[in-house]
Design a protein around this motif. Structure first.
Motif, PDB file in Angstrom:
ATOM      1  N   ILE A 161       0.834  -1.194   0.000  1.00  0.00           N
ATOM      2  CA  ILE A 161       0.000   0.000   0.000  1.00  0.00           C
ATOM      3  C   ILE A 161       0.875   1.253   0.000  1.00  0.00           C
ATOM      4  CG2 ILE A 161      -1.640   1.357   1.372  1.00  0.00           C
ATOM      5  CD1 ILE A 161      -2.853  -1.362   2.270  1.00  0.00           C
ATOM      6  N   SER A 162       1.908   1.245   0.816  1.00  0.00           N
ATOM      7  CA  SER A 162       2.820   2.375   0.878  1.00  0.00           C
ATOM      8  C   SER A 162       3.472   2.624  -0.480  1.00  0.00           C
ATOM      9  CB  SER A 162       3.888   2.115   1.942  1.00  0.00           C
ATOM     10  OG  SER A 162       4.850   3.140   1.949  1.00  0.00           O
ATOM     11  N   GLY A 163       3.882   1.548  -1.140  1.00  0.00           N
ATOM     12  CA  GLY A 163       4.478   1.670  -2.470  1.00  0.00           C
ATOM     13  C   GLY A 163       3.484   2.219  -3.479  1.00  0.00           C
ATOM     14  N   ALA A 164       2.251   1.772  -3.402  1.00  0.00           N
ATOM     15  CA  ALA A 164       1.218   2.261  -4.318  1.00  0.00           C
ATOM     16  C   ALA A 164       0.951   3.741  -4.087  1.00  0.00           C
ATOM     17  CB  ALA A 164      -0.070   1.451  -4.142  1.00  0.00           C
ATOM     18  N   ILE A 165       0.902   4.152  -2.839  1.00  0.00           N
ATOM     19  CA  ILE A 165       0.699   5.567  -2.523  1.00  0.00           C
ATOM     20  C   ILE A 165       1.838   6.398  -3.106  1.00  0.00           C
ATOM     21  CG2 ILE A 165       0.702   7.267  -0.633  1.00  0.00           C
ATOM     22  CD1 ILE A 165      -0.800   5.147   1.054  1.00  0.00           C
ATOM     23  N   GLN A 166       3.055   5.938  -2.891  1.00  0.00           N
ATOM     24  CA  GLN A 166       4.211   6.669  -3.389  1.00  0.00           C
ATOM     25  C   GLN A 166       4.182   6.769  -4.909  1.00  0.00           C
ATOM     26  OE1 GLN A 166       7.968   5.088  -2.137  1.00  0.00           O
ATOM     27  NE2 GLN A 166       9.151   6.645  -3.224  1.00  0.00           N
ATOM     28  N   ALA A 167       3.876   5.674  -5.582  1.00  0.00           N
ATOM     29  CA  ALA A 167       3.821   5.677  -7.044  1.00  0.00           C
ATOM     30  C   ALA A 167       2.746   6.636  -7.547  1.00  0.00           C
ATOM     31  CB  ALA A 167       3.563   4.269  -7.560  1.00  0.00           C
ATOM     32  N   LEU A 168       1.581   6.620  -6.930  1.00  0.00           N
ATOM     33  CA  LEU A 168       0.497   7.507  -7.346  1.00  0.00           C
ATOM     34  C   LEU A 168       0.826   8.971  -7.073  1.00  0.00           C
ATOM     35  CD1 LEU A 168      -2.591   5.407  -6.248  1.00  0.00           C
ATOM     36  CD2 LEU A 168      -1.823   5.869  -8.583  1.00  0.00           C
TER      37      LEU A 168
END
Length: 59
Positions: A40-47
Motif C-alpha cells: 500500500i505504501s508503495g502504491a501511494i508513493q507511485a500515485l
C-alpha cells in the motif's frame, strides 16, 4: 497427590502448546499485514509521483 501433579503438568503442557501455536499464527498474520502495508505504501508513493505538482510554474 502424584497423580494430581502429573495431570496438572499434562494440562499445562497442553496450554503451553496451544499458546505457541497461537503465537505462530499471530506472527504469520503480522508478517502478512506488514507485506500488505508495504504494498500500500508503495502504491501511494507511485500515485503521488504521478500527480502533477501544483507549485511548478507552467511554461
Amino acid at each position: 497427590m502424584k497423580e494430581k501433579i502429573e495431570e496438572r503438568i499434562k494440562e499445562l503442557k497442553g496450554e503451553f502448546e496451544n499458546g505457541q501455536k497461537m503465537l505462530e499464527e499471530l506472527d504469520a498474520k503480522r508478517a502478512g499485514l506488514n507485506q500488505t502495508l508495504l504494498r500500500i505504501s508503495g502504491a501511494i508513493q507511485a500515485l503521488e509521483e504521478l500527480m502533477p505538482e501544483e507549485n511548478v510554474p507552467e511554461q
